[in-house]
Design an enzyme around this catalytic site. Structure first.
Site, PDB file in Angstrom:
ATOM      1  CG  ASP A  16     -24.790 -30.998  13.797  1.00 56.22           C
ATOM      2  OD1 ASP A  16     -25.131 -29.695  13.261  1.00 56.22           O
ATOM      3  OD2 ASP A  16     -25.478 -31.736  13.094  1.00 56.22           O
ATOM      4  CG  HIS A 209     -30.957 -31.055  13.081  1.00 54.30           C
ATOM      5  ND1 HIS A 209     -30.007 -30.457  14.021  1.00 54.30           N
ATOM      6  CD2 HIS A 209     -30.168 -31.742  12.303  1.00 54.30           C
ATOM      7  CE1 HIS A 209     -28.686 -30.365  13.470  1.00 54.30           C
ATOM      8  NE2 HIS A 209     -28.733 -31.385  12.487  1.00 54.30           N
ATOM      9  CB  CYS A 240     -26.830 -26.213  10.147  1.00 51.31           C
ATOM     10  SG  CYS A 240     -26.021 -25.757   8.673  1.00 51.31           S
ATOM     11  CG  ASN A 249     -27.825 -33.380  15.499  1.00 47.36           C
ATOM     12  OD1 ASN A 249     -27.048 -32.495  15.682  1.00 47.36           O
ATOM     13  ND2 ASN A 249     -28.042 -34.007  14.491  1.00 47.36           N
TER      14      ASN A 249
HETATM   15  P1  HMG Z   1     -15.507 -20.733  -0.534  1.00 47.19           P
HETATM   16  O1  HMG Z   1     -15.400 -19.234  -0.023  1.00 47.19           O
HETATM   17  O2  HMG Z   1     -16.303 -20.577  -1.875  1.00 47.19           O
HETATM   18  O3  HMG Z   1     -14.094 -21.215  -0.874  1.00 47.19           O
HETATM   19  O4  HMG Z   1     -15.999 -21.555   0.449  1.00 47.19           O
HETATM   20  P2  HMG Z   1     -12.809 -21.181  -1.938  1.00 47.19           P
HETATM   21  O5  HMG Z   1     -12.440 -22.206  -2.280  1.00 47.19           O
HETATM   22  O6  HMG Z   1     -13.359 -19.883  -2.702  1.00 47.19           O
HETATM   23  O7  HMG Z   1     -11.792 -20.314  -0.735  1.00 47.19           O
HETATM   24  C1  HMG Z   1     -11.938 -19.024  -0.072  1.00 47.19           C
HETATM   25  C2  HMG Z   1     -11.288 -19.057   0.832  1.00 47.19           C
HETATM   26  O8  HMG Z   1     -11.506 -20.098   1.728  1.00 47.19           O
HETATM   27  C3  HMG Z   1      -9.495 -19.038   0.466  1.00 47.19           C
HETATM   28  O9  HMG Z   1      -8.759 -18.409   1.611  1.00 47.19           O
HETATM   29  C4  HMG Z   1      -9.432 -20.769   0.857  1.00 47.19           C
HETATM   30  O10 HMG Z   1      -8.004 -20.814   1.151  1.00 47.19           O
HETATM   31  C5  HMG Z   1     -10.360 -20.783   2.164  1.00 47.19           C
HETATM   32  P3  HMG Z   1      -8.364 -17.026   1.041  1.00 47.19           P
HETATM   33  O11 HMG Z   1      -7.303 -17.370   0.032  1.00 47.19           O
HETATM   34  O12 HMG Z   1      -9.398 -15.913   0.836  1.00 47.19           O
HETATM   35  O13 HMG Z   1      -7.492 -16.509   2.348  1.00 47.19           O
HETATM   36  N1  HMG Z   1     -10.806 -22.229   2.271  1.00 47.19           N
HETATM   37  C6  HMG Z   1     -10.637 -22.869   3.340  1.00 47.19           C
HETATM   38  N2  HMG Z   1      -9.840 -22.770   4.516  1.00 47.19           N
HETATM   39  C7  HMG Z   1      -9.959 -24.001   5.398  1.00 47.19           C
HETATM   40  N3  HMG Z   1     -10.217 -24.938   5.140  1.00 47.19           N
HETATM   41  C8  HMG Z   1     -11.064 -25.201   3.973  1.00 47.19           C
HETATM   42  C9  HMG Z   1     -11.070 -24.298   2.981  1.00 47.19           C
HETATM   43  N4  HMG Z   1     -11.688 -24.293   1.974  1.00 47.19           N
HETATM   44  C10 HMG Z   1     -11.428 -23.000   1.319  1.00 47.19           C
HETATM   45  N5  HMG Z   1     -11.684 -26.526   3.770  1.00 47.19           N
HETATM   46  C11 HMG Z   1     -16.149 -23.558   1.508  1.00 47.19           C
HETATM   47  C12 HMG Z   1     -16.350 -22.922   0.413  1.00 47.19           C
HETATM   48  C13 HMG Z   1     -16.911 -24.799   1.586  1.00 47.19           C
HETATM   49  C14 HMG Z   1     -14.903 -23.742   2.212  1.00 47.19           C
HETATM   50  C15 HMG Z   1     -17.135 -22.731   2.647  1.00 47.19           C
HETATM   51  O14 HMG Z   1     -18.517 -22.496   2.280  1.00 47.19           O
HETATM   52  C16 HMG Z   1     -17.184 -23.570   4.022  1.00 47.19           C
HETATM   53  O15 HMG Z   1     -16.368 -23.647   4.610  1.00 47.19           O
HETATM   54  N6  HMG Z   1     -18.385 -23.699   4.432  1.00 47.19           N
HETATM   55  C17 HMG Z   1     -18.638 -24.223   6.052  1.00 47.19           C
HETATM   56  C18 HMG Z   1     -19.952 -25.052   5.792  1.00 47.19           C
HETATM   57  C19 HMG Z   1     -19.979 -25.813   7.025  1.00 47.19           C
HETATM   58  O16 HMG Z   1     -19.230 -26.219   7.800  1.00 47.19           O
HETATM   59  N7  HMG Z   1     -21.522 -25.817   7.572  1.00 47.19           N
HETATM   60  C20 HMG Z   1     -21.823 -26.600   8.613  1.00 47.19           C
HETATM   61  C21 HMG Z   1     -21.810 -28.009   8.309  1.00 47.19           C
HETATM   62  S1  HMG Z   1     -22.889 -28.985   7.481  1.00 47.19           S
HETATM   63  C22 HMG Z   1     -24.154 -29.023   8.532  1.00 47.19           C
HETATM   64  O17 HMG Z   1     -24.131 -28.978   9.702  1.00 47.19           O
HETATM   65  C23 HMG Z   1     -25.035 -30.382   8.011  1.00 47.19           C
HETATM   66  C24 HMG Z   1     -25.067 -31.628   8.694  1.00 47.19           C
HETATM   67  O18 HMG Z   1     -25.066 -31.643  10.186  1.00 47.19           O
HETATM   68  C25 HMG Z   1     -26.100 -32.596   8.155  1.00 47.19           C
HETATM   69  C26 HMG Z   1     -27.444 -31.935   8.526  1.00 47.19           C
HETATM   70  O19 HMG Z   1     -27.965 -31.674   9.513  1.00 47.19           O
HETATM   71  O20 HMG Z   1     -27.988 -31.478   7.206  1.00 47.19           O
HETATM   72  C27 HMG Z   1     -23.824 -32.173   8.338  1.00 47.19           C
HETATM   73 MG    MG Z   2     -26.726 -31.547  11.318  1.00 48.99          MG
END
Ligand code: HMG
Ligand code: MG
Length: 301
Positions: A16, A209, A240, A249
């Site tokens: 995070d 956070h 984020c 956090n």
């Molecule tokens: P998308 O574009 O809708 O996915 O993203 P897709 O299925 O349409 O695929 C598009 C492309 O991404 C494809 O590649 C896939 O292969 C690739 P292309 O064919 O175009 O070359 N792809 C991936 N590559 C690697 N690893 C994967 C993956 N999935 C698809 N897993 C997706 C959907 C969820 C992947 C995207 O939106 C994403 O990665 N989001 C990141 C979100 C993130 O990490 N946010 C931060 C963490 S959450 C947070 O911080 C909150 C938390 O701390 C709690 C809080 O505080 O609230 C947990």
């Molecule tokens: Mg968080």
């Protein structure tokens, strides 16, 4: 009100915290951070995420970081996984636990993982099933349980709904996350109460956070309800990328100091933890964002 006698801390700094850094952080630095955290006594560390490198470039070295850490028995290493593609990659790294991550707000779900809440649950279901079949634990992060950067206040009913959906697909425990740190104690308690309609108190963790400086108060409010699992970031790293303006956090150092003062066991050596915070902050070219670390460093001179 009797507070828990022991608290389990999950340091989410490597994930995070570092996910939000614009400057590249070498895998070797991330690996040393994890080593230092376990050296300080942390028993749970959120190491990285297997998300799209186009969305979060900082986590693109996920497999390298997982391969580089020297695992200590008794330490649980977790990673975020948003879909089956992420699961396939994560599984090769043999984490102890994966974290699927959903939101109580529709707008945040769309911005963060590019799908609705309902679609996210459909995507998570086969991931959860595969992880459990492989003997890997499953946690569910619930974002925006108090406030959303796009929708404003989030009602406890939305939180209960997400908790029910998470439970329904086999998620074992959940994080009640105040993603943008707008929560205050009573609001956070209501989000936890809503979660309690589907999960036991032992399976709920607080993830606060500190954007508005309320995270320690919110932690105390959660402790009063019996919550004994908390997430925090060493040196107060983080935020984020899809919640503009949200800061890190609560700093693990600040949390440990609070818990020590309350006579609550954490197993964490505060001095070594401060050293870990200094290490990563120096690598990022700044000072630890922790009041306790600052005070201890001033005292050290
Ligand atoms: P998308 O574009 O809708 O996915 O993203 P897709 O299925 O349409 O695929 C598009 C492309 O991404 C494809 O590649 C896939 O292969 C690739 P292309 O064919 O175009 O070359 N792809 C991936 N590559 C690697 N690893 C994967 C993956 N999935 C698809 N897993 C997706 C959907 C969820 C992947 C995207 O939106 C994403 O990665 N989001 C990141 C979100 C993130 O990490 N946010 C931060 C963490 S959450 C947070 O911080 C909150 C938390 O701390 C709690 C809080 O505080 O609230 C947990
Ligand atoms: Mg968080």
């Amino acid at each position: 009100m009797k507070l828990p006698s022991r608290v389990q801390l999950i340091d989410v700094g490597p994930r995070d915290g570092l996910q939000n850094e614009k400057q590249p952080v070498p895998a070797a630095v991330k690996i040393e951070l994890v080593q230092r955290l376990q050296g300080a006594g942390l028993k749970e560390i959120e190491v990285t995420s297997f998300v799209s490198p186009r969305w979060v470039p900082q986590m693109a070295d996920n497999a390298e970081v997982m391969a580089g850490i020297t695992r200590q028995p008794g330490v649980r290493y977790s990673v975020l996984v948003p879909n089956l593609k992420g699961w396939e990659a994560a599984a090769r790294s043999r984490p102890d636990e994966i974290v699927v991550f959903g939101a109580a707000s529709e707008a945040f779900s769309q911005k963060n993982i590019n799908c609705s809440i309902a679609e996210s649950i459909e995507r998570f279901a086969p991931v959860v099933e595969a992880a459990l079949a492989a003997g890997i634990g499953v946690r569910g992060a619930m974002s925006c349980t108090v406030g959303c950067p796009y929708e404003g206040e989030v009602s406890p009913e939305r939180v209960a709904m997400l908790a029910r959906l998470m439970k329904g697909i086999g998620v074992q425990r959940v994080d009640v996350a105040d993603t943008i740190g707008t929560g205050t104690p009573r609001k956070v308690q209501r989000a936890i109460e809503a979660t309690l309609t589907h999960f036991d108190i032992d399976d709920i963790s607080g993830h606060f956070h500190d954007t508005y400086g309320q995270a320690l108060s919110n932690t105390y409010a959660a402790l009063e309800m019996g919550v004994w699992n908390f997430q925090s970031s060493v040196a107060g790293l983080g935020g984020c990328p899809y919640a503009r303006g949200a800061t890190g956090n609560v700093a693990t150092e600040d949390l440990v100091y609070l818990l020590q003062g309350l006579g609550i066991e954490t197993g964490v050596d505060l001095e070594l933890l401060v050293d870990a915070g200094v290490f990563i902050s120096a690598a990022l070219g700044r000072k630890p964002n922790s009041r306790v670390a600052t005070a201890i460093l001033n005292k050290r001179g």
